[in-house]
Design an enzyme around this catalytic site. Structure first.
Site, PDB file in Angstrom:
ATOM      1  CD  GLU A 108     -25.269 -31.208 -29.298  1.00  0.00           C
ATOM      2  OE1 GLU A 108     -24.263 -31.894 -29.526  1.00  0.00           O
ATOM      3  OE2 GLU A 108     -26.348 -31.332 -29.930  1.00  0.00           O
ATOM      4  CE  LYS A 133     -21.904 -32.985 -32.031  1.00  0.00           C
ATOM      5  NZ  LYS A 133     -23.361 -33.084 -31.734  1.00  0.00           N
TER       6      LYS A 133
END
Length: 293
Positions: free
Chosen positions: A22, A100
């Protein structure tokens, strides 16, 4: 119901996350933002300066999401709320939702998100020192407090010299009360003031003993709460002259929740007023005017 400004589904690309991929590859983030503010003045005058420019808000959120990475979207949400409330004084409260859409977890879901709400709250602290350069310690504590994100010192009382409370033989204290604006929850504010005490070498070896600095949360808005770590309002306000005298000066008509009597009334009816002497009068010249010659 308060007026509100909404900025929904703002889309940015950032590098936040707990997983290495990420932080290396990045991903898309969506942010919903709601600001509470009074909009009558802007609506009745058509004057942009009397409202919050949502284009400026967008730019600030964009800079945060596309800026320095963090592991948690909880941290990202806190950064956004703190920055927006600091930058836009017309905003009374800020609700932030960080989404997200495509997190790297297995399963079927539309998205994952966190939502927080932060609002401006008035709180009152009591400060005291009876070791070394007492006034210098008070000023240093105020400056450190004012530098904390999410805290702003509004004004201070005069400084009072007071006889020590309790059975321990020690020097007289310098005491004052301070009004702050904060977006921190009570326990987070408690952690903050204790960190300042620790940084200023406050020792807790003797109960009611001497100290370089003492910071007590006296009131947090009109909150009434009692936990193992923190009681609100401070249970000794109505009984301690060295607390009541500066509070009666700073906020005479402020009502003590739970007792429902004002600070000035509590001071006037207090039987034991001895041992509290005016040491330096606040001259009203800004937040730290009482420390100037």
């Amino acid at each position: 119901m308060p007026d509100k400004i909404f900025l929904d589904q703002m889309s940015f690309y950032g590098y936040h996350g707990a997983l290495p991929e990420e932080r290396q590859l990045g991903q898309r983030f969506l942010v919903d933002l709601t600001l509470e503010t009074e909009l009558y003045a802007a609506g009745s005058t058509d004057d942009l300066s009397r409202t919050i420019n949502y284009a400026d808000v967008f730019k600030q959120v964009q800079a945060i999401v596309e800026g320095d990475p963090c592991k948690l979207i909880e941290t990202l949400a806190e950064r956004i709320a703190t920055a927006v409330l600091h930058t836009f004084p017309l905003a009374e409260a800020c609700r932030v939702k960080v989404i997200k859409p495509d997190p790297p977890i297995r399963g079927h879901y539309a998205s994952v998100a966190v939502a927080i709400e932060r609002r401006r709250v008035m709180a009152y602290l009591g400060l005291g020192s009876n070791i070394g350069a007492r006034a210098s310690f008070l000023k240093q504590a105020l400056e450190q407090l004012d530098n904390v994100p999410g805290v702003r010192v509004i004004r201070c009382s005069s400084i009072y010299e007071t006889a020590p409370y309790g059975p321990v033989e020690q020097n007289d204290f310098l005491n004052l009360a301070v009004q702050i604006e904060t977006i921190m929850p009570p326990l987070a504010l408690l952690d903050t003031v204790q960190q300042i005490e620790k940084a200023m070498l406050r020792k807790r070896e003797i109960h009611w003993g001497p100290r370089t600095i003492d910071l007590d949360i006296l009131l947090y808005d009109q909150t009434i709460s009692h936990t193992e770590r923190l009681a609100l309002p401070h249970p000794e306000i109505a009984r301690r002259a060295f607390v009541l005298k500066p509070m009666a000066e700073l906020a005479p008509h402020l009502v003590l929740p739970g007792i429902n009597r004002s600070m000035i009334e509590l001071w006037q009816t207090l039987e034991e007023k001895e041992g509290v002497r005016l040491w330096k009068t606040s001259n009203g010249a800004g937040k730290y005017g009482l420390f100037e010659n």
